[in-house]
Design a protein around this motif. Structure first.
Motif, mmCIF file in Angstrom:
data_model
loop_
_atom_site.group_PDB
_atom_site.id
_atom_site.type_symbol
_atom_site.label_atom_id
_atom_site.label_comp_id
_atom_site.label_asym_id
_atom_site.label_seq_id
_atom_site.Cartn_x
_atom_site.Cartn_y
_atom_site.Cartn_z
ATOM 1 N N PHE A 18 1.408 28.060 5.636
ATOM 2 C CA PHE A 18 0.142 27.464 5.201
ATOM 3 C C PHE A 18 0.304 26.797 3.836
ATOM 4 O O PHE A 18 -0.116 25.651 3.638
ATOM 5 N N CYS A 19 0.928 27.504 2.881
ATOM 6 C CA CYS A 19 1.161 26.919 1.551
ATOM 7 C C CYS A 19 2.073 25.704 1.643
ATOM 8 O O CYS A 19 1.838 24.701 0.964
ATOM 9 N N LEU A 20 3.109 25.785 2.467
ATOM 10 C CA LEU A 20 3.977 24.618 2.663
ATOM 11 C C LEU A 20 3.170 23.449 3.217
ATOM 12 O O LEU A 20 3.347 22.303 2.785
ATOM 13 N N GLY A 21 2.282 23.709 4.163
ATOM 14 C CA GLY A 21 1.459 22.654 4.743
ATOM 15 C C GLY A 21 0.521 22.017 3.729
ATOM 16 O O GLY A 21 0.371 20.791 3.698
ATOM 17 N N VAL A 22 -0.106 22.836 2.893
ATOM 18 C CA VAL A 22 -0.989 22.301 1.855
ATOM 19 C C VAL A 22 -0.184 21.404 0.907
ATOM 20 O O VAL A 22 -0.586 20.281 0.596
ATOM 21 N N GLY A 23 0.967 21.892 0.469
ATOM 22 C CA GLY A 23 1.804 21.116 -0.441
ATOM 23 C C GLY A 23 2.324 19.836 0.187
ATOM 24 O O GLY A 23 2.296 18.767 -0.434
ATOM 25 N N LEU A 24 2.778 19.914 1.431
ATOM 26 C CA LEU A 24 3.272 18.716 2.117
ATOM 27 C C LEU A 24 2.143 17.724 2.363
ATOM 28 O O LEU A 24 2.347 16.505 2.281
ATOM 29 N N GLY A 25 0.955 18.238 2.655
ATOM 30 C CA GLY A 25 -0.204 17.365 2.833
ATOM 31 C C GLY A 25 -0.514 16.605 1.555
ATOM 32 O O GLY A 25 -0.799 15.401 1.579
ATOM 33 N N GLY A 26 -0.440 17.299 0.420
ATOM 34 C CA GLY A 26 -0.664 16.651 -0.867
ATOM 35 C C GLY A 26 0.394 15.609 -1.170
ATOM 36 O O GLY A 26 0.090 14.509 -1.640
ATOM 37 N N TYR A 27 1.651 15.947 -0.875
ATOM 38 C CA TYR A 27 2.720 14.980 -1.117
ATOM 39 C C TYR A 27 2.583 13.747 -0.229
ATOM 40 O O TYR A 27 2.734 12.623 -0.704
ATOM 41 N N LEU A 28 2.303 13.956 1.037
ATOM 42 C CA LEU A 28 2.153 12.804 1.931
ATOM 43 C C LEU A 28 1.012 11.913 1.454
ATOM 44 O O LEU A 28 1.153 10.689 1.387
ATOM 45 N N ASP A 29 -0.107 12.518 1.101
ATOM 46 C CA ASP A 29 -1.256 11.766 0.597
ATOM 47 C C ASP A 29 -0.865 10.975 -0.648
ATOM 48 O O ASP A 29 -1.127 9.775 -0.746
ATOM 49 N N GLY A 30 -0.234 11.644 -1.595
ATOM 50 C CA GLY A 30 0.125 10.991 -2.849
ATOM 51 C C GLY A 30 1.165 9.899 -2.682
ATOM 52 O O GLY A 30 1.015 8.793 -3.218
ATOM 53 N N VAL A 31 2.215 10.182 -1.942
ATOM 54 C CA VAL A 31 3.280 9.199 -1.780
ATOM 55 C C VAL A 31 2.821 8.018 -0.930
ATOM 56 O O VAL A 31 3.006 6.858 -1.310
ATOM 57 N N VAL A 32 2.183 8.292 0.198
ATOM 58 C CA VAL A 32 1.800 7.202 1.099
ATOM 59 C C VAL A 32 0.583 6.438 0.581
ATOM 60 O O VAL A 32 0.635 5.218 0.405
ATOM 61 N N PHE A 33 -0.525 7.134 0.316
ATOM 62 C CA PHE A 33 -1.767 6.444 -0.053
ATOM 63 C C PHE A 33 -1.788 5.971 -1.508
ATOM 64 O O PHE A 33 -2.293 4.896 -1.804
ATOM 65 N N HIS A 34 -1.243 6.782 -2.430
ATOM 66 C CA HIS A 34 -1.296 6.423 -3.846
ATOM 67 C C HIS A 34 -0.182 5.438 -4.210
ATOM 68 O O HIS A 34 -0.431 4.470 -4.921
ATOM 69 N N GLN A 35 1.044 5.716 -3.730
ATOM 70 C CA GLN A 35 2.190 4.944 -4.201
ATOM 71 C C GLN A 35 2.607 3.812 -3.258
ATOM 72 O O GLN A 35 2.693 2.668 -3.683
ATOM 73 N N LEU A 36 2.887 4.118 -2.000
ATOM 74 C CA LEU A 36 3.400 3.085 -1.101
ATOM 75 C C LEU A 36 2.343 2.064 -0.701
ATOM 76 O O LEU A 36 2.554 0.859 -0.842
ATOM 77 N N LEU A 37 1.219 2.537 -0.178
ATOM 78 C CA LEU A 37 0.165 1.616 0.255
ATOM 79 C C LEU A 37 -0.739 1.172 -0.897
ATOM 80 O O LEU A 37 -1.367 0.117 -0.821
ATOM 81 N N GLN A 38 -0.804 1.987 -1.945
ATOM 82 C CA GLN A 38 -1.653 1.742 -3.114
ATOM 83 C C GLN A 38 -3.110 1.483 -2.722
ATOM 84 O O GLN A 38 -3.769 0.592 -3.240
ATOM 85 N N TRP A 39 -3.590 2.316 -1.789
ATOM 86 C CA TRP A 39 -4.973 2.213 -1.335
ATOM 87 C C TRP A 39 -5.936 2.844 -2.330
ATOM 88 O O TRP A 39 -7.084 2.457 -2.408
#
Length: 160
Positions: A18-39
């Motif tokens: 569960f903790c791994l999932g929360v952390g991976l969810g945060g990383y995916l959100d940050g890397v994809v939406f914040h950095q790569l797509l810059q949405w």
């Protein structure tokens, strides 16, 4: 050495996945939406990226967000490490997958409800017309809810 009754099945530590999932969810959100797509950035609805100062402010808080996600990943790894030497512990890909999905989906639901809907600090896709932001937010919540539900139902099926 720990002794366990043969009637008690070995249990994978749900909290680790569960903790791994929360952390991976945060990383995916940050890397994809914040950095790569810059949405969006963490506070981009409150501090739009219209100046260098606002970009610096958002980039700093994106870093804080990633640091928190990293701490969840460390907590999950620590929990796995602590459980690994236990005699009754049995590694299970299905249990890991179910618990990670539950954590990942929970992250999306909480982040989507609190940040997008309650506080409005950012929205999933701020590059589209403002009238369409809600549709992206709803899709994000649906995706998170589906992952959480699949993870919890899978966990329940494994341990039924």
């Amino acid at each position: 050495m720990t002794s366990v009754s043969p009637r008690i099945p070995p249990v994978f530590p749900f909290s680790a996945g569960f903790c791994l999932g929360v952390g991976l969810g945060g990383y995916l959100d940050g890397v994809v939406f914040h950095q790569l797509l810059q949405w969006h950035h963490l506070f981009s609805s409150w501090y739009p990226i219209t100046s260098v100062e606002n970009l610096q402010f958002n980039t700093f808080w994106d870093g804080v967000f990633h640091s928190i996600a990293y701490l969840f990943i460390l907590a999950g790894l620590f929990r796995l490490w602590r459980a690994a030497p236990l005699v009754h512990f049995r590694w299970s890909t299905r249990c890991l997958t179910a618990s990670v999905l539950a954590g990942f989906g929970t992250f999306n639901l909480i982040e989507g409800l609190v940040d997008h809907q309650m506080l409005g600090i950012h929205h999933v896709n701020e590059t589209v017309l403002r009238t369409n932001w809600l549709y992206w937010d709803i899709a994000f919540l649906a995706w998170g809810g589906a992952m959480m539900l699949i993870g919890l139902l899978s966990w329940r099926q494994i341990h039924a």
